[in-house]
Design a protein around this motif. Structure first.
Motif, short mmCIF file in Angstrom:
data_model
loop_
_atom_site.label_atom_id
_atom_site.label_comp_id
_atom_site.label_asym_id
_atom_site.label_seq_id
_atom_site.Cartn_x
_atom_site.Cartn_y
_atom_site.Cartn_z
N ILE A 264 -5.76 -0.71 -76.64
CA ILE A 264 -4.42 -0.61 -76.07
C ILE A 264 -4.56 -0.17 -74.62
O ILE A 264 -4.97 0.94 -74.34
CB ILE A 264 -3.55 0.40 -76.86
N GLU A 265 -4.28 -1.09 -73.69
CA GLU A 265 -4.52 -0.79 -72.27
C GLU A 265 -3.33 -0.10 -71.62
O GLU A 265 -3.49 0.75 -70.76
CB GLU A 265 -4.85 -2.09 -71.52
N TYR A 266 -2.12 -0.49 -71.99
CA TYR A 266 -0.92 0.12 -71.44
C TYR A 266 0.01 0.46 -72.60
O TYR A 266 0.13 -0.29 -73.56
CB TYR A 266 -0.19 -0.82 -70.47
N THR A 267 0.67 1.59 -72.49
CA THR A 267 1.64 1.99 -73.50
C THR A 267 3.04 1.75 -72.95
O THR A 267 3.42 2.33 -71.94
CB THR A 267 1.48 3.48 -73.87
N LEU A 268 3.78 0.86 -73.60
CA LEU A 268 5.11 0.51 -73.13
C LEU A 268 6.17 1.04 -74.09
O LEU A 268 6.02 0.91 -75.31
CB LEU A 268 5.26 -1.01 -73.00
N PRO A 269 7.24 1.63 -73.57
CA PRO A 269 8.32 2.11 -74.45
C PRO A 269 8.99 0.93 -75.15
O PRO A 269 9.23 -0.11 -74.54
CB PRO A 269 9.28 2.81 -73.49
N GLY A 270 9.28 1.10 -76.42
CA GLY A 270 9.95 0.04 -77.18
C GLY A 270 9.00 -0.88 -77.92
O GLY A 270 9.43 -1.67 -78.75
N LEU A 271 7.68 -0.79 -77.62
CA LEU A 271 6.70 -1.63 -78.31
C LEU A 271 5.98 -0.80 -79.38
O LEU A 271 5.61 0.36 -79.14
CB LEU A 271 5.66 -2.17 -77.32
N LEU A 272 5.79 -1.40 -80.55
CA LEU A 272 5.03 -0.76 -81.63
C LEU A 272 3.61 -1.33 -81.57
O LEU A 272 3.37 -2.48 -81.94
CB LEU A 272 5.70 -1.04 -82.98
N GLN A 273 2.67 -0.51 -81.08
CA GLN A 273 1.33 -0.99 -80.76
C GLN A 273 0.30 -0.47 -81.76
O GLN A 273 0.34 0.69 -82.16
CB GLN A 273 0.96 -0.57 -79.33
N MET A 274 -0.63 -1.34 -82.15
CA MET A 274 -1.66 -0.98 -83.13
C MET A 274 -3.04 -1.18 -82.51
O MET A 274 -3.33 -2.24 -81.96
CB MET A 274 -1.51 -1.86 -84.38
N GLN A 275 -3.87 -0.14 -82.59
CA GLN A 275 -5.25 -0.20 -82.10
C GLN A 275 -6.17 -0.74 -83.19
O GLN A 275 -6.15 -0.25 -84.32
CB GLN A 275 -5.71 1.20 -81.67
N MET A 276 -6.98 -1.75 -82.86
CA MET A 276 -7.89 -2.32 -83.84
C MET A 276 -9.05 -1.35 -84.14
O MET A 276 -9.52 -0.65 -83.25
CB MET A 276 -8.46 -3.66 -83.36
N GLN A 277 -9.50 -1.33 -85.38
CA GLN A 277 -10.63 -0.49 -85.82
C GLN A 277 -11.53 -1.37 -86.69
O GLN A 277 -11.40 -1.39 -87.92
CB GLN A 277 -10.12 0.73 -86.60
N ARG A 278 -12.44 -2.09 -86.05
CA ARG A 278 -13.26 -3.04 -86.80
C ARG A 278 -14.18 -2.34 -87.81
O ARG A 278 -14.56 -2.93 -88.82
CB ARG A 278 -14.09 -3.88 -85.83
N LYS A 279 -14.55 -1.09 -87.52
CA LYS A 279 -15.47 -0.38 -88.42
C LYS A 279 -14.85 -0.17 -89.80
O LYS A 279 -15.56 -0.07 -90.80
CB LYS A 279 -15.85 0.97 -87.81
N ILE A 280 -13.53 -0.07 -89.86
CA ILE A 280 -12.87 0.15 -91.15
C ILE A 280 -12.14 -1.11 -91.63
O ILE A 280 -11.35 -1.06 -92.56
CB ILE A 280 -11.89 1.34 -91.08
N GLY A 281 -12.40 -2.24 -90.96
CA GLY A 281 -11.83 -3.50 -91.41
C GLY A 281 -10.48 -3.84 -90.83
O GLY A 281 -9.86 -4.83 -91.25
N LEU A 282 -10.00 -3.03 -89.83
CA LEU A 282 -8.72 -3.35 -89.20
C LEU A 282 -8.98 -4.31 -88.04
O LEU A 282 -9.30 -3.92 -86.93
CB LEU A 282 -8.04 -2.07 -88.69
N THR A 283 -8.88 -5.61 -88.34
CA THR A 283 -9.14 -6.66 -87.36
C THR A 283 -7.81 -7.32 -86.96
O THR A 283 -6.75 -7.02 -87.52
CB THR A 283 -10.07 -7.72 -87.96
#
Length: 583
Positions: free
Chosen positions: A358-377
């Motif tokens: 997540i490079e920028y955090t914008l108000p109003g957006l629901l942002q999800m960070q990927m975690q490939r180690k736990i299978g979140l692709t």
């Protein structure tokens, strides 16, 4: 002589305030000389000793504007969030703050109504104008630039006990402790230097007899520092500690993240995406700077041509479909996507993003960070989004067949989907999706547009030199735009404004391919990329090369920079010059 009504009003205000006598007022207004507004101001200052502030108050009354003393204004990190400093310097305007949907600006020339129109266009906000002195506006912008000058390494190098350019013998034990104060200071200073230089990446590269520190500014790597190999081990260990990596593991690549705000007291709120790699002379490290304080730019500030901007704004308002951005790493894809989402982000739609990172955090957006180690692709995130009732979805990148398939499915089931692909131009994106196993009829049914983009360095406005094109350059420009003329060239020695580079900042070029009936038929028929490109050009698409030539014509960059970024189109493509708008 009959003075302009507004000039007479300014003189009348000076008379009413007691700064001019009746005789002086009559002498100026009844003169037979032709006097411009600038000439009258010079006359008032030299012959009648009218101060800048007296004239400012008289102007403010004549234009019914509020005067302001710029010296009392304080700049913050959000000052240039809507109007960048280059824009402010060029148009002689200073943003002072925001009030509701208004941006408050100070300017000195209320005669030029184009400035307020340009500010409204770039910022996307209504404009409230205050009147200030140009000298003070210039000074505060220059002072802001000066704050971002490099802080240097001299004191840190001295603390390390050796000149980094010398060949003297270095005692390795002097640098073995990664917690020693000089090493901590050096690690922090490298990041601070890169941040103030506007760099996007930091490279620490080991060689046999030295370790080199370079930063990437405006897409170009620049040498910043050379340190002895004995010190580099401790420096790498310090950076790995900051990134919460295993300092004992030196044989395998590692990835981590540094939250730099925890390690400095200067208020620099950036994160660094860290990647280490074992090399032949030791470990190397590359750090991508993610400025969390940096806001998105409005779409007009990204370099879109007038035609492309109108078309792109229309396409991102579609209720469903797929919008893809393509280009190499560092071509501005993420910023364009964030700007597009920021433009359509309203209270009545739900926007979900899957990003890495997540490079920028914008108000109003629901942002999800990927975690490939736990299978979140990307694929698993996208699959979950489809069950959470979003209107707009951003997938950071389509990397595999699974992600591509779910993305197309999302676009066909009532969602507006944005994503990126690593292809060289817009037409080859269709071939890339086909290679991933997506059926052509699915691509044509879901695709709204593909935007290929690159970033080119802007020529420095202060030291550029215009010249008349000749020979091969004129031929290239003639083929691209049916035009030749005077274009800018970078100064060899540069100037203080650009740090001697001849270039300052970057501008985007775009190849916007929107779908049409003819294009859909070609995609369904499985036509190759060359055929799709010719069809897209017939339907009005400007190629990356054409757009780069347009930026040269508009005086934004040089011919050499444009050609080095995007090669000319092959002659087999039929170019319709009618689609290229005049500068």
């Amino acid at each position: 002589m009959a003075l302009a009504r507004i000039q007479t009003a300014i003189l009348e205000n000076l008379l009413q305030m007691g700064h001019l006598t009746d005789a002086q007022f009559k002498n100026i207004t009844e003169t037979d000389e032709e006097l411009s507004g600038e000439a009258i101001e010079t006359l008032l200052a030299t012959d009648y000793k009218i101060t800048q502030y007296q004239l400012l108050f008289a102007k403010s009354r004549a234009f019914e504007l509020t005067p302001i003393n710029i010296k009392h204004c304080m700049l913050t990190e959000t000052t240039f969030s809507k109007l960048d400093q280059d824009f402010c310097q060029e148009h002689k305007v200073l943003p002072l703050g925001f009030a509701g949907d208004y941006i408050i600006i100070a300017l000195s020339n209320p005669f030029d109504l184009r400035v307020t129109s340009k500010v409204q266009e770039v910022s996307g906000m209504k404009v409230s104008v205050l009147l200030g002195l140009q000298s003070e506006i210039d000074k505060i912008i220059v002072d802001k630039n000066d704050q971002h000058q490099a802080v240097g390494f001299g004191d840190v190098v001295e603390a390390l006990g050796a000149d980094y350019e010398s060949d003297d013998e270095i005692d390795e034990e002097d640098f073995s402790d990664e917690e020693s104060a000089p090493i901590i200071k050096l690690a922090n200073r490298i990041v601070e230097e890169a941040y103030f230089a506007g760099a996007s990446d930091i490279h620490i590269e080991p060689f046999e007899k030295e370790t080199r520190v370079r930063v990437r500014v405006d897409g170009v790597l620049l040498n910043r520092l050379t340190i002895p190999p004995a010190a580099s081990g401790a420096l790498l260990a310090r950076l790995k500690v900051m990134a919460q990596l295993d300092i004992a593991e030196k044989r395998m690549p590692q990835d981590g993240r540094i939250i730099f705000k925890q390690y400095n007291k200067k208020g620099i709120d950036v994160d660094l995406r860290v990647s280490t790699a074992p090399l032949n002379h030791g470990e190397g490290i590359v750090m991508r700077i993610l400025d969390k304080q940096k806001s998105t730019l409005p779409l007009p500030a990204l370099g879109f041509s007038d035609r492309n901007l109108r078309l792109y704004r229309d396409l991102i308002q579609r209720p469903y479909g797929m919008i893809l951005h393509c280009g190499p790493t560092g071509s501005g894809k993420s910023m364009t996507l964030y700007s597009a989402l920021n433009e359509i982000n309203t209270a009545d739609i739900c926007i979900r993003t899957a990003e890495d990172p997540i490079e920028y955090t914008l108000p109003g957006l629901l942002q999800m960070q990927m975690q490939r180690k736990i299978g979140l692709t990307f694929a698993s995130a996208l699959r979950s989004f489809l069950r959470q009732d979003p209107d707009v979805i951003l997938v950071g990148e389509i990397r595999d067949r699974e992600t591509a398939g779910i993305a197309v499915e999302a676009a066909l089931t009532g969602h507006l989907l944005f994503s990126t692909l690593h292809t060289n131009d817009a037409p080859t994106t269709v071939s890339r999706l086909t290679e991933m196993g997506i059926e052509p009829f699915m691509i044509s049914a879901s695709l709204i547009c593909v935007c290929a983009q690159r970033l080119m360095r802007r020529v420095c406005k202060s030291c550029k030199r215009n010249y008349l094109q000749e020979g091969n350059e004129a031929e290239i420009m003639q083929r691209a735009l049916s035009w030749t003329g005077r274009v800018p060239g970078a100064s060899e020695d540069g100037c203080p404004s650009c740090g001697g580079n001849g270039y300052k900042g970057r501008v985007g070029i775009h190849e916007l391919m929107s779908t049409s009936e003819e294009l859909i038929k070609a995609i369904n028929a499985g036509e190759e990329a060359a055929v799709i490109k010719r069809i897209a050009m017939r339907n009005g698409m400007m190629t990356l090369h054409q757009d780069s030539m347009l930026k040269v014509k508009e005086g934004l960059t040089t011919m050499s920079e444009a050609i080095s970024t995007v090669p000319p189109d092959m002659e087999e493509y039929e170019v319709d010059h009618n689609v290229v708008e005049p500068a």
